[in-house]
Design a protein around this motif. Structure first.
Motif, PDB file in Angstrom:
ATOM      1  N   TYR A  92      96.649  47.558  28.391  1.00  0.00           N
ATOM      2  CA  TYR A  92      95.272  47.286  27.986  1.00  0.00           C
ATOM      3  C   TYR A  92      95.147  46.218  26.890  1.00  0.00           C
ATOM      4  CZ  TYR A  92      93.816  51.207  30.842  1.00  0.00           C
ATOM      5  OH  TYR A  92      93.574  52.043  31.903  1.00  0.00           O
ATOM      6  N   GLU A 104      85.290  56.471  30.479  1.00  0.00           N
ATOM      7  CA  GLU A 104      85.577  55.569  31.586  1.00  0.00           C
ATOM      8  C   GLU A 104      86.487  56.197  32.639  1.00  0.00           C
ATOM      9  OE1 GLU A 104      84.949  51.246  29.383  1.00  0.00           O
ATOM     10  OE2 GLU A 104      86.947  51.774  30.120  1.00  0.00           O
ATOM     11  N   ASP A 114      87.907  52.024  36.840  1.00  0.00           N
ATOM     12  CA  ASP A 114      88.783  51.131  37.588  1.00  0.00           C
ATOM     13  C   ASP A 114      88.275  50.785  38.982  1.00  0.00           C
ATOM     14  OD1 ASP A 114      90.718  50.941  35.541  1.00  0.00           O
ATOM     15  OD2 ASP A 114      91.580  52.868  36.135  1.00  0.00           O
ATOM     16  N   SER A 144      84.700  47.530  31.836  1.00  0.00           N
ATOM     17  CA  SER A 144      85.402  48.346  30.847  1.00  0.00           C
ATOM     18  C   SER A 144      85.104  47.842  29.439  1.00  0.00           C
ATOM     19  CB  SER A 144      86.911  48.311  31.080  1.00  0.00           C
ATOM     20  OG  SER A 144      87.582  48.986  30.029  1.00  0.00           O
ATOM     21  N   SER A 175      92.274  56.817  39.329  1.00  0.00           N
ATOM     22  CA  SER A 175      92.827  55.586  39.872  1.00  0.00           C
ATOM     23  C   SER A 175      94.348  55.596  39.978  1.00  0.00           C
ATOM     24  CB  SER A 175      92.374  54.386  39.038  1.00  0.00           C
ATOM     25  OG  SER A 175      92.729  54.548  37.682  1.00  0.00           O
ATOM     26  N   ARG A 176      95.014  56.480  39.248  1.00  0.00           N
ATOM     27  CA  ARG A 176      96.479  56.510  39.309  1.00  0.00           C
ATOM     28  C   ARG A 176      97.019  57.762  40.002  1.00  0.00           C
ATOM     29  NH1 ARG A 176      95.474  53.193  34.911  1.00  0.00           N
ATOM     30  NH2 ARG A 176      96.661  51.251  35.039  1.00  0.00           N
ATOM     31  N   ARG A 218     101.604  47.870  38.149  1.00  0.00           N
ATOM     32  CA  ARG A 218     100.282  47.263  38.312  1.00  0.00           C
ATOM     33  C   ARG A 218     100.000  46.905  39.771  1.00  0.00           C
ATOM     34  NH1 ARG A 218      96.748  44.537  34.684  1.00  0.00           N
ATOM     35  NH2 ARG A 218      98.313  44.755  33.020  1.00  0.00           N
ATOM     36  N   GLU A 235      96.646  48.227  41.765  1.00  0.00           N
ATOM     37  CA  GLU A 235      95.617  47.327  42.301  1.00  0.00           C
ATOM     38  C   GLU A 235      95.474  47.477  43.807  1.00  0.00           C
ATOM     39  OE1 GLU A 235      96.861  43.515  40.867  1.00  0.00           O
ATOM     40  OE2 GLU A 235      96.038  43.852  38.842  1.00  0.00           O
ATOM     41  N   ILE A 282      93.498  50.798  44.511  1.00  0.00           N
ATOM     42  CA  ILE A 282      92.105  50.635  44.090  1.00  0.00           C
ATOM     43  C   ILE A 282      91.337  49.839  45.136  1.00  0.00           C
ATOM     44  CG2 ILE A 282      90.610  49.465  42.411  1.00  0.00           C
ATOM     45  CD1 ILE A 282      91.716  52.027  41.365  1.00  0.00           C
TER      46      ILE A 282
END
Length: 353
Positions: free
Chosen positions: A73, A182, A186, A191, A211-212, A259, A263, A266
């Protein structure tokens, strides 16, 4: 003889989560869980975890995990707090920052845990109604208060707000802590994490559950000024120094470093969400423009409670809220394309009844 000791037992109406059915073969799209598995690197970290380490307490400071979150972040480790799911993080935040006499403020239609925590911790609160289009009215939060909680995007409405909205809230509330929840950010929403570098009273909370794909690991985090984070750490250490377990830290560290997988999944959820939203609108549903991993929908000539209950008989689980203003809406979590095709097929059958 009266049982006087009962007078000292807390009487509270708890939060009610989405139904966790044990039935096999259901399409479970009622709890906003991710339909895809966690990062393969997270799975590998769990598989390769040295079980002998479970004899020892986990790292109370979660140093390696904090650094991984901070790197992702673009903040410093001292700006990161980790907890046992974002519910734990937000509950700790309520205890840490909302200790004044003025009521805290949040929307009337939102995450139903907020009022539960207020009652549990004896925090006065005030609700402001959402606008007719279900967006939050930033002007409502000009009123003096003891703190502000804004979910972005909101649940169950799925609607998100942009930077201008968030900064308007912050400019009007410099004398209290503002929490931006939040959990679903994602999936396409703005954000506020970068704004924590500008506003020392801003705390942004998030979760690894959505999201994860790590809901079962119970990992939550907060990002904010070092003063806010140190206060959270002090409150945590006043009752439980070891909130995140060792296996969760290993899995979370691996997940946030992956990452590419993050992505990819998502993008798949968003693509399915947009396809399902379009199809439901073609059927005649009113569907809000979601920035989350779920849809919020209604059908003016159909009873949504009947729809919800009928789908259960077809082994399709969605979410219904028997609450004012939204008692003819349903919340639909985005599953895999195969799951959503079953959902759409059953929805078409219901509309023909």
């Amino acid at each position: 003889m009266d049982k006087i000791w009962k007078n000292n037992i807390r009487d509270i109406e708890p939060y009610v989560p989405g139904e966790q059915s044990k039935e096999k073969g259901i399409v479970k799209i009622n709890a906003n869980e991710n339909p895809y598995p966690p990062s393969p690197k997270a799975i590998e970290a769990i598989r390769n975890f040295e079980h002998q380490k479970l004899r020892f307490y986990p790292d109370a400071n979660a140093a390696e995990f904090k650094k991984a979150v901070a790197d992702f972040y673009g903040v410093k480790p001292q700006n990161v707090f980790l907890g046992n799911g974002s519910d734990d993080v937000i509950a700790l935040s309520f205890q840490s920052f909302f200790n004044g006499e003025l009521p805290i403020a949040f929307p009337d239609i939102t995450y139903s845990f907020y009022p539960v925590w207020c009652r549990l911790f004896k925090i006065p609160y005030k609700n402001f109604p959402l606008k007719s289009d279900f967006h939050i009215n930033a002007d409502d939060y000009r009123e003096k208060n003891g703190g502000v909680v804004i979910p972005n995007p909101n649940a169950p409405t799925s609607l998100g707000e942009g930077r201008e909205f968030i900064e308007k809230i912050l400019r009007c509330n410099r004398d209290c802590v503002v929490i931006i929840d939040e959990a679903y950010v994602d999936f396409g929403c703005y954000s506020s994490i970068d704004l924590t570098k500008k506003y020392e009273n801003l705390l942004v909370t998030g979760t690894f559950s959505k999201s994860r794909s790590l809901a079962g690991m119970r990992i939550g985090y907060a990002i904010g000024s070092s003063e806010l984070i140190s206060t959270l750490e002090a409150v945590k250490n006043s009752y439980n120094s070891y909130t995140v377990n060792s296996i969760s830290m290993a899995a979370g560290t691996a997940a946030i470093k992956d990452r590419e997988y993050f992505e990819k999944t998502i993008s798949k959820v968003i693509a399915t969400r947009e396809r399902v939203k379009t199809r439901l609108r073609e059927m005649g549903f009113t569907v809000l423009d979601s920035q989350a991993n779920f849809l919020f929908a209604t059908f003016c000539s159909k009873n949504m409670k009947d729809y919800f209950e009928w789908l259960k008989t077809q082994k399709v689980y969605i979410r219904y809220f028997n609450l004012p203003r939204i008692d003819n809406y349903v919340r639909i979590t985005i599953g895999t394309d195969e799951e959503m095709d079953i959902f759409l097929q059953k929805t078409e059958e219901f509309l023909r009844l």
